[in-house]
Write a protein that holds these residues in place. Structure first.
Motif, PDB file in Angstrom:
ATOM      1  N   ALA A 136       0.824  -1.360  -0.526  1.00  0.00           N
ATOM      2  CA  ALA A 136      -0.255   0.515   0.326  1.00  0.00           C
ATOM      3  C   ALA A 136       0.979   1.018  -0.269  1.00  0.00           C
ATOM      4  O   ALA A 136       1.976   0.969   0.400  1.00  0.00           O
ATOM      5  CB  ALA A 136      -0.604   0.132   1.027  1.00  0.00           C
ATOM      6  N   GLN A 145       0.860   5.730  -0.184  1.00  0.00           N
ATOM      7  CA  GLN A 145       0.421   6.816   0.323  1.00  0.00           C
ATOM      8  C   GLN A 145       0.545   7.949   0.035  1.00  0.00           C
ATOM      9  O   GLN A 145       2.224   8.116  -0.073  1.00  0.00           O
ATOM     10  CB  GLN A 145      -1.152   6.822   1.307  1.00  0.00           C
ATOM     11  CG  GLN A 145       0.771   6.679   2.999  1.00  0.00           C
ATOM     12  CD  GLN A 145       0.208   6.828   4.259  1.00  0.00           C
ATOM     13  OE1 GLN A 145       0.031   5.581   4.661  1.00  0.00           O
ATOM     14  NE2 GLN A 145       0.603   8.154   5.077  1.00  0.00           N
ATOM     15  N   TYR A 186     -11.687   9.930   6.631  1.00  0.00           N
ATOM     16  CA  TYR A 186     -12.215   8.801   6.952  1.00  0.00           C
ATOM     17  C   TYR A 186     -12.174   7.580   7.885  1.00  0.00           C
ATOM     18  O   TYR A 186     -11.573   8.332   9.056  1.00  0.00           O
ATOM     19  CB  TYR A 186     -10.937   7.925   6.049  1.00  0.00           C
ATOM     20  CG  TYR A 186      -9.762   7.858   6.596  1.00  0.00           C
ATOM     21  CD1 TYR A 186      -9.018   6.788   7.029  1.00  0.00           C
ATOM     22  CD2 TYR A 186      -8.660   8.978   6.509  1.00  0.00           C
ATOM     23  CE1 TYR A 186      -8.102   6.841   7.960  1.00  0.00           C
ATOM     24  CE2 TYR A 186      -7.137   8.683   7.030  1.00  0.00           C
ATOM     25  CZ  TYR A 186      -7.249   7.543   8.186  1.00  0.00           C
ATOM     26  OH  TYR A 186      -6.293   7.909   8.257  1.00  0.00           O
ATOM     27  N   PRO A 189      -6.219   5.744  -6.128  1.00  0.00           N
ATOM     28  CA  PRO A 189      -6.785   5.203  -5.398  1.00  0.00           C
ATOM     29  C   PRO A 189      -6.952   3.664  -5.501  1.00  0.00           C
ATOM     30  O   PRO A 189      -7.334   2.525  -4.763  1.00  0.00           O
ATOM     31  CB  PRO A 189      -8.357   5.309  -6.374  1.00  0.00           C
ATOM     32  CG  PRO A 189      -8.621   6.544  -6.847  1.00  0.00           C
ATOM     33  CD  PRO A 189      -6.964   6.236  -7.341  1.00  0.00           C
ATOM     34  N   HIS A 190      -6.054   3.429  -6.578  1.00  0.00           N
ATOM     35  CA  HIS A 190      -5.954   1.813  -6.264  1.00  0.00           C
ATOM     36  C   HIS A 190      -4.660   0.972  -6.266  1.00  0.00           C
ATOM     37  O   HIS A 190      -4.392   0.503  -5.688  1.00  0.00           O
ATOM     38  CB  HIS A 190      -5.528   1.396  -8.185  1.00  0.00           C
ATOM     39  CG  HIS A 190      -6.587   1.855  -9.253  1.00  0.00           C
ATOM     40  ND1 HIS A 190      -8.138   1.118  -8.523  1.00  0.00           N
ATOM     41  CD2 HIS A 190      -6.963   3.061  -9.843  1.00  0.00           C
ATOM     42  CE1 HIS A 190      -9.206   2.217  -9.946  1.00  0.00           C
ATOM     43  NE2 HIS A 190      -8.609   3.072 -10.158  1.00  0.00           N
ATOM     44  N   ILE A 216      -3.634   2.631  -2.528  1.00  0.00           N
ATOM     45  CA  ILE A 216      -3.904   2.989  -1.526  1.00  0.00           C
ATOM     46  C   ILE A 216      -4.487   1.221  -0.366  1.00  0.00           C
ATOM     47  O   ILE A 216      -5.082   1.054  -1.965  1.00  0.00           O
ATOM     48  CB  ILE A 216      -4.634   4.273  -1.574  1.00  0.00           C
ATOM     49  CG1 ILE A 216      -5.024   5.113   0.349  1.00  0.00           C
ATOM     50  CG2 ILE A 216      -6.178   3.805  -1.978  1.00  0.00           C
ATOM     51  CD1 ILE A 216      -3.341   5.202   0.700  1.00  0.00           C
ATOM     52  N   PRO A 273      -7.527  -0.532   0.862  1.00  0.00           N
ATOM     53  CA  PRO A 273      -8.819  -0.464   0.754  1.00  0.00           C
ATOM     54  C   PRO A 273      -9.762   0.751   1.278  1.00  0.00           C
ATOM     55  O   PRO A 273     -10.667   1.536   0.701  1.00  0.00           O
ATOM     56  CB  PRO A 273      -9.176  -2.041   0.697  1.00  0.00           C
ATOM     57  CG  PRO A 273      -8.345  -2.544   0.633  1.00  0.00           C
ATOM     58  CD  PRO A 273      -7.200  -2.123   1.263  1.00  0.00           C
ATOM     59  N   LYS A 284      -8.605   3.816   2.825  1.00  0.00           N
ATOM     60  CA  LYS A 284      -8.464   4.862   2.447  1.00  0.00           C
ATOM     61  C   LYS A 284      -9.049   5.067   1.324  1.00  0.00           C
ATOM     62  O   LYS A 284      -9.052   6.887   0.412  1.00  0.00           O
ATOM     63  CB  LYS A 284      -7.436   5.526   2.358  1.00  0.00           C
ATOM     64  CG  LYS A 284      -6.750   6.006   4.570  1.00  0.00           C
ATOM     65  CD  LYS A 284      -5.596   5.863   4.415  1.00  0.00           C
ATOM     66  CE  LYS A 284      -4.842   6.095   5.723  1.00  0.00           C
ATOM     67  NZ  LYS A 284      -3.796   6.391   5.663  1.00  0.00           N
ATOM     68  N   ARG A 285      -9.803   4.561   0.154  1.00  0.00           N
ATOM     69  CA  ARG A 285     -10.080   4.411  -1.007  1.00  0.00           C
ATOM     70  C   ARG A 285     -10.590   5.542  -1.985  1.00  0.00           C
ATOM     71  O   ARG A 285     -10.628   6.491  -2.682  1.00  0.00           O
ATOM     72  CB  ARG A 285     -10.464   3.540  -2.156  1.00  0.00           C
ATOM     73  CG  ARG A 285     -10.430   3.049  -3.477  1.00  0.00           C
ATOM     74  CD  ARG A 285     -10.483   2.055  -3.801  1.00  0.00           C
ATOM     75  NE  ARG A 285      -9.724   0.954  -3.737  1.00  0.00           N
ATOM     76  CZ  ARG A 285      -8.951   0.068  -3.485  1.00  0.00           C
ATOM     77  NH1 ARG A 285     -10.449  -0.898  -3.356  1.00  0.00           N
ATOM     78  NH2 ARG A 285      -8.197  -0.725  -3.353  1.00  0.00           N
ATOM     79  N   LYS A 286     -12.042   5.719  -1.026  1.00  0.00           N
ATOM     80  CA  LYS A 286     -13.244   6.766  -0.963  1.00  0.00           C
ATOM     81  C   LYS A 286     -12.691   8.074  -0.650  1.00  0.00           C
ATOM     82  O   LYS A 286     -12.849   9.081  -1.043  1.00  0.00           O
ATOM     83  CB  LYS A 286     -14.108   6.717  -0.158  1.00  0.00           C
ATOM     84  CG  LYS A 286     -14.933   7.957  -0.066  1.00  0.00           C
ATOM     85  CD  LYS A 286     -16.346   7.662  -1.405  1.00  0.00           C
ATOM     86  CE  LYS A 286     -17.302   8.658  -0.801  1.00  0.00           C
ATOM     87  NZ  LYS A 286     -17.005   9.947  -1.241  1.00  0.00           N
ATOM     88  N   TYR A 309      -9.104   9.192  -0.983  1.00  0.00           N
ATOM     89  CA  TYR A 309      -8.114   9.216  -1.964  1.00  0.00           C
ATOM     90  C   TYR A 309      -9.501   9.788  -3.045  1.00  0.00           C
ATOM     91  O   TYR A 309      -8.877  11.063  -4.241  1.00  0.00           O
ATOM     92  CB  TYR A 309      -6.996   8.530  -2.862  1.00  0.00           C
ATOM     93  CG  TYR A 309      -6.237   8.774  -2.076  1.00  0.00           C
ATOM     94  CD1 TYR A 309      -5.986   8.657   0.038  1.00  0.00           C
ATOM     95  CD2 TYR A 309      -4.797   8.261  -1.864  1.00  0.00           C
ATOM     96  CE1 TYR A 309      -4.732   8.951   0.212  1.00  0.00           C
ATOM     97  CE2 TYR A 309      -3.512   8.331  -1.424  1.00  0.00           C
ATOM     98  CZ  TYR A 309      -3.825   8.532  -0.653  1.00  0.00           C
ATOM     99  OH  TYR A 309      -2.591   8.681   0.151  1.00  0.00           O
ATOM    100  N   GLU A 310     -10.446   8.637  -3.477  1.00  0.00           N
ATOM    101  CA  GLU A 310     -11.204   9.943  -4.384  1.00  0.00           C
ATOM    102  C   GLU A 310     -11.253  10.975  -4.230  1.00  0.00           C
ATOM    103  O   GLU A 310     -11.997  11.705  -5.557  1.00  0.00           O
ATOM    104  CB  GLU A 310     -12.649   9.014  -5.428  1.00  0.00           C
ATOM    105  CG  GLU A 310     -11.777   7.737  -5.129  1.00  0.00           C
ATOM    106  CD  GLU A 310     -12.982   6.310  -5.170  1.00  0.00           C
ATOM    107  OE1 GLU A 310     -13.928   6.511  -5.117  1.00  0.00           O
ATOM    108  OE2 GLU A 310     -12.972   4.827  -5.874  1.00  0.00           O
TER     109      GLU A 310
END
Length: 158
Positions: free
Chosen positions: A36, A38, A81, A136-137, A139, A141, A143-145, A147-148
């Motif tokens: 992962a 960041q 988050y 988003p791919h 990071i 999971p 924290k995906r939203k 990063y979006e």
């Protein structure tokens, strides 16, 4: 056990550091074996404003000083988050349920050799530049939203 919903969010600042090619810095955390990555981020100290915290964290994590960056944009809103249930109570001494973050888009005006992740208290074991759309791919999971949301906040500048 404390109800996670009763815990506050940790105040934090984040940096999207973009190079001349429009790619974004990501680091691989030193304290995990996950694949992962960041962007630099960290807590806002009492009495510190978010922009100052963002620049401080960039120096602490990436070795890049304020003379090597230019502020491009600041996200209009705080972004949030939540930690996954298995981490609540284990990180940040159990005081927070997640983070509320102020994000800054900074242009990196230096050279790759100016990036020094071997800082006094290293947080990253590796680093690279990625396309913004890939964030988003890469990071974790949970924290995906987030990063979006960061991408959406800076879409007009990417």
């Amino acid at each position: 056990m404390t109800d996670p919903a009763s815990l506050p969010y940790r105040p934090c600042a984040g940096v999207m550091l973009m190079n001349r090619d429009g790619r974004v810095f990501v680091g691989q955390r030193i304290d995990t074996t996950l694949e992962a990555w960041q962007m630099p981020q960290g807590g806002i100290d009492p009495g510190e404003d978010a922009r100052t915290a963002a620049i401080r964290e960039l120096g602490e994590e990436v070795g890049v000083g304020p003379e090597l960056v230019t502020l491009v944009a600041e996200a209009a809103d705080e972004l949030f988050y939540d930690l996954p249930p298995e981490l609540i109570g284990k990180v940040w001494k159990g005081k927070y349920r997640g983070q509320r973050q102020r994000w800054f888009l900074l242009r990196f005006d230096g050279e790759d050799a100016d990036i020094r992740i071997d800082t006094a208290h290293p947080e990253f074991r590796a680093w690279r530049w990625v396309e913004p759309a890939d964030l988003p791919h890469v990071i974790v999971p949970f924290k995906r939203k987030l990063y979006e949301d960061v991408l959406a906040a800076f879409a007009g500048h990417l």
